[in-house]
Design a protein around this motif. Structure first.
Motif, PDB file in Angstrom:
ATOM      1  N   LEU A   1      30.771  57.409   2.374  1.00 41.02           N
ATOM      2  CA  LEU A   1      30.909  58.786   2.862  1.00 41.02           C
ATOM      3  C   LEU A   1      32.303  59.367   2.631  1.00 41.02           C
ATOM      4  CD1 LEU A   1      29.035  58.386   6.260  1.00 41.02           C
ATOM      5  CD2 LEU A   1      28.201  59.611   4.227  1.00 41.02           C
ATOM      6  N   GLY A   2      33.261  58.520   2.248  1.00 40.46           N
ATOM      7  CA  GLY A   2      34.632  58.972   2.067  1.00 40.46           C
ATOM      8  C   GLY A   2      35.331  59.276   3.377  1.00 40.46           C
ATOM      9  N   VAL A   3      35.002  58.492   4.416  1.00 41.29           N
ATOM     10  CA  VAL A   3      35.513  58.707   5.766  1.00 41.29           C
ATOM     11  C   VAL A   3      36.239  57.447   6.227  1.00 41.29           C
ATOM     12  CG1 VAL A   3      34.796  59.030   8.174  1.00 41.29           C
ATOM     13  CG2 VAL A   3      33.668  60.324   6.367  1.00 41.29           C
ATOM     14  N   SER A   4      37.373  57.612   6.861  1.00 46.14           N
ATOM     15  CA  SER A   4      38.056  56.470   7.458  1.00 46.14           C
ATOM     16  C   SER A   4      37.232  55.952   8.633  1.00 46.14           C
ATOM     17  CB  SER A   4      39.427  56.906   7.972  1.00 46.14           C
ATOM     18  OG  SER A   4      39.971  55.919   8.819  1.00 46.14           O
ATOM     19  N   PRO A   5      37.098  54.634   8.788  1.00 46.94           N
ATOM     20  CA  PRO A   5      36.385  54.109   9.963  1.00 46.94           C
ATOM     21  C   PRO A   5      36.970  54.611  11.281  1.00 46.94           C
ATOM     22  CG  PRO A   5      36.707  52.366   8.366  1.00 46.94           C
ATOM     23  CD  PRO A   5      37.504  53.564   7.876  1.00 46.94           C
ATOM     24  N   ALA A   6      38.261  54.900  11.309  1.00 46.17           N
ATOM     25  CA  ALA A   6      38.888  55.405  12.532  1.00 46.17           C
ATOM     26  C   ALA A   6      38.402  56.810  12.885  1.00 46.17           C
ATOM     27  CB  ALA A   6      40.412  55.399  12.379  1.00 46.17           C
ATOM     28  N   ARG A   7      37.741  57.463  11.957  1.00 49.05           N
ATOM     29  CA  ARG A   7      37.186  58.806  12.199  1.00 49.05           C
ATOM     30  C   ARG A   7      35.666  58.767  12.251  1.00 49.05           C
ATOM     31  NH1 ARG A   7      40.928  63.403   9.469  1.00 49.05           N
ATOM     32  NH2 ARG A   7      42.907  62.620  10.254  1.00 49.05           N
ATOM     33  N   ALA A   8      35.127  57.576  12.502  1.00 53.22           N
ATOM     34  CA  ALA A   8      33.673  57.404  12.581  1.00 53.22           C
ATOM     35  C   ALA A   8      33.297  56.817  13.933  1.00 53.22           C
ATOM     36  CB  ALA A   8      33.195  56.478  11.459  1.00 53.22           C
ATOM     37  N   ALA A   9      32.060  57.067  14.316  1.00 48.55           N
ATOM     38  CA  ALA A   9      31.491  56.461  15.519  1.00 48.55           C
ATOM     39  C   ALA A   9      30.193  55.777  15.126  1.00 48.55           C
ATOM     40  CB  ALA A   9      31.230  57.519  16.584  1.00 48.55           C
ATOM     41  N   VAL A  10      29.865  54.715  15.857  1.00 46.79           N
ATOM     42  CA  VAL A  10      28.626  53.977  15.654  1.00 46.79           C
ATOM     43  C   VAL A  10      27.859  54.020  16.966  1.00 46.79           C
ATOM     44  CG1 VAL A  10      27.598  51.736  15.079  1.00 46.79           C
ATOM     45  CG2 VAL A  10      29.730  52.455  13.965  1.00 46.79           C
ATOM     46  N   VAL A  11      26.574  54.391  16.892  1.00 44.68           N
ATOM     47  CA  VAL A  11      25.707  54.438  18.063  1.00 44.68           C
ATOM     48  C   VAL A  11      24.620  53.396  17.866  1.00 44.68           C
ATOM     49  CG1 VAL A  11      24.165  55.868  19.459  1.00 44.68           C
ATOM     50  CG2 VAL A  11      26.167  56.908  18.361  1.00 44.68           C
ATOM     51  N   GLY A  12      24.471  52.509  18.852  1.00 41.89           N
ATOM     52  CA  GLY A  12      23.451  51.467  18.758  1.00 41.89           C
ATOM     53  C   GLY A  12      22.983  51.015  20.109  1.00 41.89           C
ATOM     54  N   ASP A  13      21.970  50.151  20.105  1.00 39.30           N
ATOM     55  CA  ASP A  13      21.320  49.730  21.348  1.00 39.30           C
ATOM     56  C   ASP A  13      21.667  48.328  21.808  1.00 39.30           C
ATOM     57  OD1 ASP A  13      19.793  48.755  19.097  1.00 39.30           O
ATOM     58  OD2 ASP A  13      18.159  48.301  20.481  1.00 39.30           O
ATOM     59  N   ILE A  14      22.463  47.600  21.035  1.00 36.41           N
ATOM     60  CA  ILE A  14      22.845  46.248  21.452  1.00 36.41           C
ATOM     61  C   ILE A  14      24.335  46.028  21.212  1.00 36.41           C
ATOM     62  CG2 ILE A  14      20.530  45.251  21.130  1.00 36.41           C
ATOM     63  CD1 ILE A  14      21.548  44.023  18.494  1.00 36.41           C
ATOM     64  N   GLY A  15      24.839  44.976  21.816  1.00 33.65           N
ATOM     65  CA  GLY A  15      26.257  44.670  21.717  1.00 33.65           C
ATOM     66  C   GLY A  15      26.742  44.475  20.293  1.00 33.65           C
ATOM     67  N   ALA A  16      25.909  43.949  19.402  1.00 34.70           N
ATOM     68  CA  ALA A  16      26.321  43.734  18.014  1.00 34.70           C
ATOM     69  C   ALA A  16      26.710  45.045  17.336  1.00 34.70           C
ATOM     70  CB  ALA A  16      25.213  43.042  17.223  1.00 34.70           C
ATOM     71  N   ASP A  17      26.058  46.141  17.712  1.00 32.16           N
ATOM     72  CA  ASP A  17      26.393  47.444  17.136  1.00 32.16           C
ATOM     73  C   ASP A  17      27.796  47.871  17.559  1.00 32.16           C
ATOM     74  OD1 ASP A  17      23.767  47.817  15.949  1.00 32.16           O
ATOM     75  OD2 ASP A  17      23.034  48.297  17.949  1.00 32.16           O
ATOM     76  N   VAL A  18      28.088  47.737  18.849  1.00 29.71           N
ATOM     77  CA  VAL A  18      29.397  48.115  19.388  1.00 29.71           C
ATOM     78  C   VAL A  18      30.480  47.168  18.859  1.00 29.71           C
ATOM     79  CG1 VAL A  18      30.743  48.374  21.516  1.00 29.71           C
ATOM     80  CG2 VAL A  18      28.367  49.167  21.431  1.00 29.71           C
ATOM     81  N   ASP A  19      30.157  45.889  18.772  1.00 28.00           N
ATOM     82  CA  ASP A  19      31.122  44.915  18.259  1.00 28.00           C
ATOM     83  C   ASP A  19      31.446  45.180  16.791  1.00 28.00           C
ATOM     84  OD1 ASP A  19      31.126  43.718  20.755  1.00 28.00           O
ATOM     85  OD2 ASP A  19      29.813  42.059  20.150  1.00 28.00           O
ATOM     86  N   ALA A  20      30.443  45.559  16.001  1.00 25.44           N
ATOM     87  CA  ALA A  20      30.676  45.888  14.592  1.00 25.44           C
ATOM     88  C   ALA A  20      31.567  47.115  14.470  1.00 25.44           C
ATOM     89  CB  ALA A  20      29.349  46.110  13.866  1.00 25.44           C
TER      90      ALA A  20
END
Length: 194
Positions: free
Chosen positions: A126-145
């Motif tokens: 996407l050409g986006v820094s990870p620091a400018r991205a958010a991840v939404v998920g339903d388990i801890g592995a999503d948040v940990d990633a």
């Protein structure tokens, strides 16, 4: 299809405004049907379309980051994963990137969540820094990633989410529209925005 693992990590912080929201597929965007390779079984989660429309209306990039170990286990083909992806897009609209890990838990890859590879690959695409991205998920592995990649993570618990995952999540919301409100408006703001 393997996802490239990118070197390096960025830490979240004052890196600027949010530019992308990445969503887990199963249990977040659509109902979790284990090892689903049948597009007819795709059922969007409540509020998913409205939440995605709100993110898109802000001009943010959207993507999907999904572990699909059924491929490594021989329970799914890449064609089945692609067919489900097409159905999800047909129901929920287009995504800028799909980053999918086809490996099993014991394969030692760097892309399977909770490793950061999927998030890093999606952000690079996407050409986006990870620091400018958010991840939404339903388990801890999503948040940990998300954390491992230097992105913001928001948990949306479901009945399969363990209580310790909720306790460990830096941010969580009761549903997908609530998670998007949290990302777009902040806690307690924007009621009714999604």
């Amino acid at each position: 299809m393997p996802v490239p693992v990118l070197a390096g990590r960025q830490r979240p912080g004052a890196a600027g405004p949010l530019e992308a929201v990445l969503f887990d597929r199963d249990g977040t965007l659509v109902a979790d049907v284990p090892y689903n390779g049948d597009p007819a079984l795709v059922e969007p989660m409540p509020g998913a379309r409205a939440a995605l429309d709100a993110v898109r209306a802000r001009g943010l990039a959207v993507g999907v980051v999904s572990n699909q170990s059924g491929v490594a286990r021989g329970l799914l083909s890449s064609a089945q994963v692609a067919a489900v992806r097409e159905e999800v897009e047909g129901r929920l609209g287009p995504f800028g990137v799909w980053a999918v890990c086809p490996h099993g838990p014991g394969d030692g890859c760097g892309c399977r969540k909770p490793a950061p590879g999927l998030i890093l690959a999606a952000c690079a695409s996407l050409g986006v820094s990870p620091a400018r991205a958010a991840v939404v998920g339903d388990i801890g592995a999503d948040v940990d990633a998300a954390r491992a990649a230097g992105a913001r993570g928001v948990l949306v618990p479901t009945p399969v989410t363990r209580s310790e995952e909720v306790a460990a999540a830096p941010e969580y919301a009761g549903d997908l529209p609530g998670a998007v409100r949290l990302l777009l408006c902040g806690p307690g703001d924007g009621e009714g925005a999604v």
